[in-house]
Motif scaffolding. Structure first.
Motif, short mmCIF file in Angstrom:
data_model
loop_
_atom_site.label_atom_id
_atom_site.label_comp_id
_atom_site.label_asym_id
_atom_site.label_seq_id
_atom_site.Cartn_x
_atom_site.Cartn_y
_atom_site.Cartn_z
N LYS A 1 -1.36 -1.34 12.47
CA LYS A 1 -1.49 -1.45 10.92
C LYS A 1 -0.24 -1.14 10.44
CE LYS A 1 -3.48 1.33 7.25
NZ LYS A 1 -4.35 2.60 6.71
N ARG B 1 -5.55 1.06 -2.92
CA ARG B 1 -5.09 2.50 -3.26
C ARG B 1 -5.55 2.65 -4.78
NH1 ARG B 1 0.49 2.22 -0.23
NH2 ARG B 1 -0.36 1.96 1.85
N LYS C 1 -4.20 -5.29 11.14
CA LYS C 1 -4.22 -5.27 10.00
C LYS C 1 -2.81 -5.13 8.86
CE LYS C 1 -5.84 -1.92 6.33
NZ LYS C 1 -6.19 -0.47 6.34
N SER D 1 -7.47 -5.48 0.83
CA SER D 1 -7.91 -5.79 -0.37
C SER D 1 -6.93 -6.55 -1.10
CB SER D 1 -7.40 -4.32 -1.01
OG SER D 1 -6.49 -3.71 -0.74
N TYR E 1 -13.94 -7.83 2.49
CA TYR E 1 -14.49 -7.70 1.01
C TYR E 1 -15.24 -9.25 0.80
CZ TYR E 1 -11.29 -4.13 1.38
OH TYR E 1 -11.03 -2.67 1.52
C1 PBG Z 1 -6.70 4.48 4.71
C2 PBG Z 1 -6.85 2.98 4.49
C3 PBG Z 1 -6.07 2.05 3.88
C4 PBG Z 1 -7.03 0.91 3.91
C5 PBG Z 1 -7.96 1.08 5.01
N1 PBG Z 1 -7.91 2.48 5.25
C6 PBG Z 1 -4.93 2.36 2.81
C7 PBG Z 1 -3.46 2.65 3.13
O1 PBG Z 1 -3.29 2.68 4.45
O2 PBG Z 1 -2.92 2.60 2.25
C8 PBG Z 1 -6.48 -0.28 3.44
C9 PBG Z 1 -7.58 -1.33 3.11
C10 PBG Z 1 -7.35 -2.20 2.07
O3 PBG Z 1 -6.08 -2.56 1.55
O4 PBG Z 1 -8.36 -3.05 2.04
N2 PBG Z 1 -5.33 5.04 5.09
#
Ligand code: PBG
Length: 333
Positions: A200, A210, A253, A279, A318
């Protein structure tokens, strides 16, 4: 039709592109609705279905309105859901994440009762539940790894108790998979699999999420725990580490800007591989479509296929209902 030169030196690529039937026959990438996972944001409260400003077409649902989300998913042929929560209150340690009646726990119970055919995946992280928005416990302005682990494990167990069928830690603490696996086993959930967000990256593409989940860090960034996007080999190390700790599925991711990483992990790691079209990927396509610059369906068809072509086995997106419809209509896959 074609007036090809009769020479053996030419590669006649167009011969197999002459009709939809031929193209369908020689496709190298096949897509299936079985591999799509649809995220949902659940918000504490009643009678809420609020569109998320940064993600047009995505909503925050209160538990009582969740059936609308499930009906949309099922109508399109999507039967896998990952839950994100917006709690009523936040605190320093994110205790809403593991509350028995926490927002995700409530949503999972409703889903288990009313839509038992839908696979329930839960994201394990504290950032939506902490007042400071970081993914773990702070000490001296820094996220403390070892102090965070038991809280993540506790969160995973409480989600499993509520009925989660696949636990997906996204926090990027070291050792979280081992901690979660041990806790699940100890509490009677040795059969519940873990899907680790292994690679990630610390990505600008999470911006719209966020906003949606109200989880932006109050100070600093996530670069001390999420991966540096200059690195690809490290994704293999992270994936292998998570597998050695007991992960059942690994993840890369975001997806679209990381197709090389998906390919690399696919080639070097023999475990099911999930990708997450995050997102920002969704928001870019929506914004371009709404501005009349590009065609949403065509973009989703092409980008979704690209992620699977790179080597993903499954995809959190999504755009899951639209992708499923494109598959049903034979436009992709
Ligand atoms: C929680 C989390 C996040 C996402 C999934 N789980 C946000 C982040 O790490 O800031 C992002 C998912 C997305 O952007 O669709 N930590």
């Amino acid at each position: 039709m074609h007036d090809h030169a009769h020479t053996k030196d030419i590669f006649y690529g167009r011969r197999l592109r002459g009709s939809a039937a031929l193209r369908g026959m020689v496709r190298e990438t096949r897509l299936s609705k079985d591999t799509l996972i649809y995220p949902v944001f659940v918000q504490s409260g009643e009678n809420i279905k609020d569109e998320i400003a940064t993600m047009p077409g995505q909503y925050r649902y209160s538990p009582d309105r969740l059936p609308e989300f499930f009906e949309e998913a099922l109508a399109a042929g999507v039967d896998k859901v990952i839950f994100f929560g917006l709690p009523a209150a936040k605190d320093e340690v994110g205790s809403g994440a593991w509350a028995d009646d926490g927002i995700v726990q409530q949503a999972v119970r409703i889903a288990a009762e009313r839509y038992p055919e839908v696979l329930r995946v839960t994201d394990v992280c504290l950032c939506e539940y902490t007042s400071h928005g970081h993914c773990g416990v702070l000490e001296g302005g820094c996220v403390h790894n070892e102090k965070t682990l038991p809280l993540l494990a506790q969160t995973a167990v409480s989600q499993a108790r509520a009925g989660a069928q696949l636990i997906a830690p996204s926090d990027m603490m070291d050792g979280r998979v081992a901690a979660i696996r041990r806790a699940l086993d100890k509490e009677g959930f040795s059969g519940t699999p873990v899907m680790a967000y292994s690679a990630k990256y610390s990505s600008a593409f999470y911006g719209p999420f966020r906003e949606a989940a109200d989880s932006a860090p109050a100070f600093g960034d996530r670069k001390t725990y999420q991966m540096d996007w200059h690195n690809a080999r490290e994704a293999v190390r992270e994936s292998l580490a998570d597998l050695s700790e007991g992960a059942d599925i690994v993840m890369v991711k975001p997806a679209l800007a990381y197709l090389d990483v998906i390919r690399r992990v696919r080639e070097q790691v023999d475990a099911p591989l999930c990708a997450y079209a995050v997102s920002g990927e969704y928001a870019m396509i929506k914004a371009a479509a709404q501005a009349g610059m590009m065609d949403e369906e065509a973009l989703v068809a092409e980008t979704t296929t690209a992620i699977f072509r790179a080597g993903a086995d499954m995809l959190i997106t999504y755009h899951a209902p639209l992708a499923a419809r494109l598959i049903t209509e034979g436009r992709i896959g």
